[in-house]
Design an enzyme around this catalytic site. Structure first.
Site, PDB file in Angstrom:
ATOM      1  N   SER A 107       0.746  -1.186   0.280  1.00 50.60           N
ATOM      2  CA  SER A 107      -0.039  -0.137   0.358  1.00 50.60           C
ATOM      3  C   SER A 107       0.984   1.318  -0.392  1.00 50.60           C
ATOM      4  O   SER A 107       1.811   1.397   0.881  1.00 50.60           O
ATOM      5  CB  SER A 107      -1.267   0.029   1.143  1.00 50.60           C
ATOM      6  OG  SER A 107      -1.343   1.293   1.414  1.00 50.60           O
ATOM      7  N   TYR A 142      -1.853  -0.771   9.637  1.00 50.76           N
ATOM      8  CA  TYR A 142      -1.653  -1.344   8.730  1.00 50.76           C
ATOM      9  C   TYR A 142      -0.829  -0.454   8.004  1.00 50.76           C
ATOM     10  O   TYR A 142      -0.333  -1.000   7.004  1.00 50.76           O
ATOM     11  CB  TYR A 142      -3.117  -0.359   8.217  1.00 50.76           C
ATOM     12  CG  TYR A 142      -3.702  -0.811   6.847  1.00 50.76           C
ATOM     13  CD1 TYR A 142      -3.706  -2.014   6.277  1.00 50.76           C
ATOM     14  CD2 TYR A 142      -3.368   0.122   5.238  1.00 50.76           C
ATOM     15  CE1 TYR A 142      -3.787  -2.007   4.427  1.00 50.76           C
ATOM     16  CE2 TYR A 142      -3.521  -0.302   3.740  1.00 50.76           C
ATOM     17  CZ  TYR A 142      -3.873  -1.407   3.228  1.00 50.76           C
ATOM     18  OH  TYR A 142      -3.690  -2.125   1.960  1.00 50.76           O
TER      19      TYR A 142
END
Length: 266
Positions: free
Chosen positions: A141, A154
């Protein structure tokens, strides 16, 4: 060789292949001629479409190292060995400040996003190195490279996955082994995870939420998307397909951002 057949004769393992980026990756690799073992935690099997003759759906919990080893070993015997492994399986818990982040959510995030990448990549790399060829791609990501408010677990888990994949590339990737290891780092993409985030944030509707992401939010330390659009799962799948192909034969240890310029490649 045409792009439509460039992966002919190769076998790929894709994790997290339920609807979204993983499904797009499985379909795209199969469309380019690969035999794909599409896995997901969903007991009903990954909902992938396309050439069913080239896609085999299996249930897999990437947090279980023994299950991962069994599946990879099975693939070695049933499909003739893995040439490609793509780590897509991932989770994103509802955003919250670190001071409100529970131990369980932190552990669950790392169990899938980091430990899962380790389990799958280790099992695949062992076999690939012995044969002297292979390609491993981790879908991470852009949050791994740019701080995000409310997304510490995350972002940290994805940053760990990126660095792990690069380190792995130094080990079996020596000339004698010929295994390439790369990462693809998407930005905001139209997936079930993205829609769940919008719902948790009280977005009035999907298009309004998308416009807000594209515009950015300075109060949340988030830039907009210069290209003026959210990514579709296929955009990420195309990047993966390139990196596992011979067109990328001299690319390893690379982190390819596919985020429309959102991070300004900070």
């Amino acid at each position: 060789m045409s792009a439509g057949a460039e992966l002919a004769g190769r076998t790929a393992l894709v994790t997290g292949a339920a609807p979204g980026i993983g499904a797009a990756v499985a379909r795209t690799l199969a469309g380019r001629g690969a035999r794909v073992l599409a896995t997901d935690l969903d007991p009903a099997g990954p909902e992938v479409t396309g050439d069913r003759g080239r896609i085999t759906a299996r249930t897999l919990d990437v947090t279980d190292p023994a299950a991962v080893d069994r599946l990879v070993e099975e693939a070695e015997h049933a499909l003739g060995g893995l040439d490609i492994a793509v780590n897509v399986a991932g989770v994103l818990k509802p955003p919250r400040p670190v001071t409100e982040l529970g131990d369980a959510d932190w552990a669950a995030t790392f169990a899938v996003n980091t430990d899962g990448v380790f389990h799958v990549s280790r099992a695949a790399a062992r076999r690939m190195a012995a044969r002297g060829r292979g390609s491993i791609v981790t879908v991470a990501s852009n949050a791994a490279g740019v701080p995000r408010a409310g997304m510490a677990a995350y972002a940290a888990s994805k940053a760990a996955a990126v660095m792990f994949t690069k380190c792995l590339g130094l080990e079996p990737g020596r000339v004698a082994h010929g295994v390439r290891c790369n990462t693809v780092s998407p930005g905001s993409t139209r997936t079930a995870i993205q829609r769940a985030l919008w719902a948790a944030g009280g977005a009035p509707d999907e298009e309004a939420a998308a416009r807000q992401i594209i515009a950015g939010d300075l109060s949340g330390h988030r830039t907009g998307i210069p290209l003026g659009r959210l990514a579709e799962p296929q955009d990420i799948a195309e990047a993966v397909a390139f990196l596992v192909s011979d067109r990328a034969r001299h690319i390893t240890l690379h982190d390819l951002y596919v985020d429309g310029g959102a991070t300004l490649r900070a």
